[in-house]
Design an enzyme around this catalytic site. Structure first.
Site, PDB file in Angstrom:
ATOM      1  N   GLU A 162      30.978   0.142  21.556  1.00  0.00           N
ATOM      2  CA  GLU A 162      29.662  -0.225  22.093  1.00  0.00           C
ATOM      3  C   GLU A 162      29.393  -1.667  21.683  1.00  0.00           C
ATOM      4  OE1 GLU A 162      26.455   2.549  21.213  1.00  0.00           O
ATOM      5  OE2 GLU A 162      27.869   4.212  21.297  1.00  0.00           O
ATOM      6  N   GLU A 219      29.090   8.905  16.471  1.00  0.00           N
ATOM      7  CA  GLU A 219      28.162   8.807  15.348  1.00  0.00           C
ATOM      8  C   GLU A 219      27.993  10.131  14.600  1.00  0.00           C
ATOM      9  OE1 GLU A 219      25.528   5.013  16.491  1.00  0.00           O
ATOM     10  OE2 GLU A 219      24.786   6.868  17.394  1.00  0.00           O
TER      11      GLU A 219
END
Ligand code: GAL
Ligand code: MG
Length: 981
Positions: free
Chosen positions: A517, A450
């Protein structure tokens, strides 16, 4: 040179005098040491250090490192350890935002004024023998930056909390007592790159080692393996970097398979050397068969061994073939998890033993892959993955989440195209790569988590690609900025719902697809997990995913209770968002694991009345190493069992005739196949439930009915039931035992799960809460018979339409009470979360036996892994210990329940879902922590026709999938019976 505090805030300075990173190798002085895995080259400096804390950089002690500065009166501190768990500052949990949020306004590169500093001092003895070597010191993890002095002299500075910093201190040490002084800065410019969603700590939190390095020494080693086209021949290539000048040294490099020598070569020169060994018919490394060869490098001088290095080698090939990621030529599917290194007592200080336990849990649960979210783990994690067989995505310590959320000033997105941060980030990638490069388990390098897209991360990808052609590069962040699409070799996404994954891969076949994820396992979650694992069977391009995440990051308080963010008065906080594990912080398995293990199993079985089709989804394992236990049950009792070995090659199917014939349809039959390994551990299971049409029969015995204007009593042999005409069933007495504590009532509400909280369940379904609390009886009627009595109640629900809930009790002469409840919903209103009845029993009714799906709690969208059977539990244990109390303990497909106080039992027959818990849904709804729940004073038995699924695609809005909701069009029926004894 002296330490310059400007470095701390300068992103372009992140190391000073630090050694270049090298492979983490196991060095020994001789072969005996190697055999005992005890090295005299390595002196662990863990343990008690002297410590002083300063609230800020300004207040830091700038004399403490001096030789004659007395630190003996300082407090003790444990190394490794976080300061915040040892009384200095407090542990803080935040997700995306930076920890200085709402306290200090700073822009990337700047550091907050509140920047606590830890001063560590350790005195060590060094003797003349040791001084014959070079001496180095290695800090395996210091958060977030530190400076080092030895005997009063500045040695160096380093950032990057999660990779080792090694310094050559030969010139600073002397025989006798030496002073090691370390100044640790909680925040540095590097902190901007460490905005992972985790507890925010600081301090020396991984091992510190003193390293003795012989003057002739294997400084670095790189091993890669290459295979021919049909994998029958391998070449093991070694790049050695040997330092030292001694002309009498000899370096012998040998390759072993276990104890057996395969090949050996001797080098007589130091410097950079290349070698290779050929291996015929190699045993290939994979998660299924993690076969390791050993390289042993022995350096001798004048015939005397001075250094021995041992390195495991896995021979394997990982690459993209025809658009798909392949291990040893076969399409890989990741049944992965993300894992933070975390222990409830010590935070990110986690031992080898604890780690091994985690990885064994993974292996036992059919998990084959680990993403080291979101930083390089301790070096031994990869050794264990090599040995146990887990595929690894190793992730660079880089996350800048808080700089690019939509609320942040776009110009400060990090790193994006800001080349000022490039070297810093390449250094992080390099430290990870160099340390970890020899692990066969690592298949993929992840550039970080991220941290948005842009040029810097693209350059990072090119940097690693150039260094390593034997692995792939992963980066999910380009999902948000596709300006450099080649940054990642894999299309990686997070939390994309299965239907959208399907759409994406059909439209974008360019890159293999994974979910780095998915299936956000926060609280009672992981609904509809199978939709993802179904995709891997349908679409080769979908190559699996990594569940978020393995273990709750919860911290144990002094009272033994597991706590989450905010509980340490740390604000702002993201509270229990740190608890998303499929394993609880104490390492007991959550009920979610039942589903994960099933969805991740490698043996697929389809059973029907005639056949059993077995598919071996392993890539390298014949099923003949397992035993199939094929069992037939009648009403939950085992009636027949066949054991069988099935010789089935990987990626093949086999049709077995169903060995059982079942004609009787009045009894519940089912088949359960369990596949077990040599250790009797179940690796897969499947069940088949025969259709069954049980006839319900009721007693024909006379009863007495006593009625006045308020109450009705029904009396039969050994029982009496009483109803209040205005309120419902007030008493059910069997053999003189009163079984009803509070009048039962319809219930439509479940306590919010974490997923519910975030998808605004409470708001959306709000009318069903008062409907459960305040339904009012609008009408009642009694129909009397000689052998049965029927009592009708019509309930009116507040805040809903005129539709009534109709509840009929039919009481038979043997005391059995049949309950029929129906309700025709109004499409104008949102569907009910659940349709059922709540009984509040005396707390002594605390033991449950049932025949239904189990053993762990299950829900209509999370019950594929559950098995039909007879199970029992104590009511208090059915309160699943989610960090945040929530709906839990449900069982689906239940046909019979017995709830007992030891002397008396209440029997329930039906086809229902149910839970028995010590609390009402309202009490649970009201509690934010386990210890906010009342002392146990009753048993709450909820019997449902159905409860909505629990969802799980994410915990920031994802709702229960439509097919797992209750209909708001069709009529609902609940039918079951009670009988006391
Ligand atoms: C992801 C992130 C993880 C974690 C998770 C939510 O976006 O990469 O670190 O925050 O969401 O639990
Ligand atoms: Mg994040």
């Amino acid at each position: 040179m002296e330490m310059n505090k400007e470095w701390i805030k300068n992103p372009e300075i992140f190391k000073m005098n630090r050694d270049d990173p090298k492979a983490s190798l196991k060095y020994y002085k001789n072969k005996e040491e190697m055999e005992h895995e005890k090295s005299s080259f390595k002196i662990l400096l863990n343990g008690v250090w002297k410590f002083e804390y300063a609230e800020s950089l300004e207040k830091s002690n700038d004399e403490f490192f001096k030789v004659d500065y007395d630190c003996t009166t300082w407090n003790d501190i444990n190394v490794p350890g976080h300061l915040q768990l040892q009384g200095y500052g407090k542990p803080m949990y935040v997700n995306q935002i930076y920890p200085w949020s709402a306290s200090e306004e700073i822009i990337p590169g700047e550091i907050p004024l509140h920047n606590p500093v830890g001063h560590y001092v350790k005195y060590i003895d060094i003797n003349d023998e040791m001084l014959k070597n070079d001496i180095k010191i290695c800090f395996h993890g210091v958060e977030s930056a530190f400076a080092l002095w030895i005997n009063g002299k500045f040695v160096g500075y380093s950032e990057d909390s999660f990779t080792p910093s090694t310094f050559d201190i030969s010139q600073y040490v002397k025989a006798g007592k030496n002073k090691i002084a370390v100044q640790v800065y909680r925040f540095s410019s590097g902190s901007w790159l460490e905005d992972q969603d985790f507890w925010r700590f600081s301090g020396i939190f991984r091992d510190v080692e003193l390293l003795l390095v012989p003057l002739t020494h294997l400084d670095d080693l790189k091993v890669i393996t290459k295979l021919n086209d049909d994998y029958t021949k391998a070449v093991v290539h070694l790049d050695l970097d040997i330092i030292g000048q001694n002309s009498d040294s000899e370096i012998t490099v040998s390759l072993y398979d276990k104890k057996q020598l395969i090949a050996s070569e001797t080098v007589e020169q130091t410097g950079k050397q290349k070698l290779h060994f050929c291996v015929d018919q190699p045993q290939l490394w994979s998660s299924e068969n993690p076969h390791l060869y050993q390289i042993i490098i022995e350096i001798t001088e004048n015939g005397k061994t001075i250094e021995v290095v041992q390195q495991n080698v896995g021979i394997r090939e990982f690459q993209i073939i025809d658009g798909l990621m392949c291990i040893n030529g076969k399409r890989i599917v990741f049944h992965g998890v993300n894992r933070h290194e975390f222990s409830p007592r010590t935070g990110r200080v986690i031992s080898y033993e604890e780690t091994k336990k985690d990885l064994l849990i993974m292996k036992e649960s059919n998990i084959n892959a680990l993403r080291t979210s979101h930083y390089p783990n301790q070096a031994f994690v990869y050794d264990l993955c090599d040995e146990l067989g887990l595929y690894v995505i190793d992730e660079v310590n880089l996350e800048t989440h808080g700089t690019w959320s939509e609320f942040f000033d776009r110009e400060h997105i990090l790193p994006n195209n800001n080349l000022k941060w490039l070297d810093n980030i390449l250094d992080r990638a390099n430290s990870m790569y160099e340390r970890d490069k020899n692990h066969p388990s690592i298949l993929i390098w992840s550039l970080g988590n991220e941290s948005y897209g842009g040029e810097v991360i693209y350059q990072e990808s090119q940097f690693l690609r150039k260094k390593d052609q034997t692995r792939l590069i992963h980066y999910e962040g380009i999902f948000y900025d596709r300006s450099y699409p080649d940054t990642s070799d894999i299309e990686s996404q997070m939390y994309t719902p299965a239907v959208d994954v399907e759409k994406f891969i059909t439209e974008h076949p360019e890159k293999p697809f994974i979910l780095c994820e998915y299936a956000h396992a926060m609280g009672n979650s992981n609904g509809a997990l199978y939709k993802y694992t179904d995709l891997e069977k349908k679409y080769p391009l979908y190559q699996g995913g990594f569940i978020w995440d393995f273990v709750d990051q919860a911290l144990e308080d002094k009272d033994g209770i597991l706590r989450y963010g905010g509980d340490f008065k740390d604000r702002p906080s993201d509270y229990d968002f740190c608890g998303n594990g499929i394993v609880f912080a104490d390492r007991t398995l959550t009920p979610k694991m039942q589903e994960v293990k099933y969805c991740y199993q490698y043996i697929h079985m389809d059973i029907d009345e005639d056949n059993i089709r077995i598919t071996n989804n392993n890539l390298f394992t014949n099923l003949n190493k397992y035993t199939f236990f094929i069992q037939l049950f009648q009403a939950g009792q085992l009636v027949e069992e066949i054991t069988q070995i099935i010789d089935l090659e990987p990626e093949n199917s086999y049709l077995l005739k169903n060995p059982f014939t079942v004609e009787d349809r009045a009894t519940q039959y089912h088949i359960l196949i369990t596949v077990k390994d040599q250790n009797n551990h179940a690796v897969a299971h499947e069940q088949f439930i025969y259709e069954c049409h049980k006839k319900e029969e009721y007693a024909h015995l006379d009863i007495t009915i006593v009625e006045d204007y308020l109450n009705i009593g029904i009396i039969g042999e050994n029982f009496q039931a009483k109803f209040s005409k205005a309120k419902g069933l007030t008493s059910y007495k069997v053999n003189d035992e009163e079984m009803i504590r509070v009048m039962p009532r319809p219930n439509f509400f479940r306590a919010s799960t974490n997923n519910d909280v975030e998808n605004k369940y409470g708001y959306r379904y709000s009318q069903w809460l008062p409907a459960s609390l305040y339904a009012k009886i609008k009408f009642m009627k009694v129909i009397k018979d000689k052998q049965k009595c029927q009592i009708y109640f019509e309930y009116q629900l507040p805040n809903l339409g005129d539709e009534t809930v109709n509840l009929v009790y039919t009481i038979f002469g043997d005391g059995e009470i049949v309950l029929d409840m129906d309700y025709q919903p109004n499409e104008k209103y949102i569907e009910m979360p659940a349709f059922g009845m709540m009984f509040q029993l005396y707390k002594e009714y605390n033991h449950v036996e049932y025949f239904g799906f189990g053993p762990e709690e299950n829900y209509i969208d999370r019950n594929s892994g559950a098995i039909l059977g007879k199970y029992n539990y104590d009511v208090k244990d059915n309160m699943t210990k989610y960090l945040y109390p929530q709906e839990c303990g449900n069982r689906t497909n239940v046909q019979a329940i017995k709830i007992s106080n030891g002397k008396h039992d209440l029997y329930i027959r039906g086809n229902v879902e149910f839970s028995a818990l010590p609390y009402t849904p309202f009490e649970i709804e009201n509690a934010r922590h386990i210890d906010e729940l009342p002392n146990i004073y009753q048993t709450v038995l909820c019997i449902y026709e159905k409860q909505m699924g629990i969802a799980g695609d994410n915990t920031w809005g994802a709702k229960t999938h439509d097919e797992f909701l209750l209909s708001n069009k069709d009529k609902h029926y609940l039918h079951f019976s009670l009988k006391g004894r």
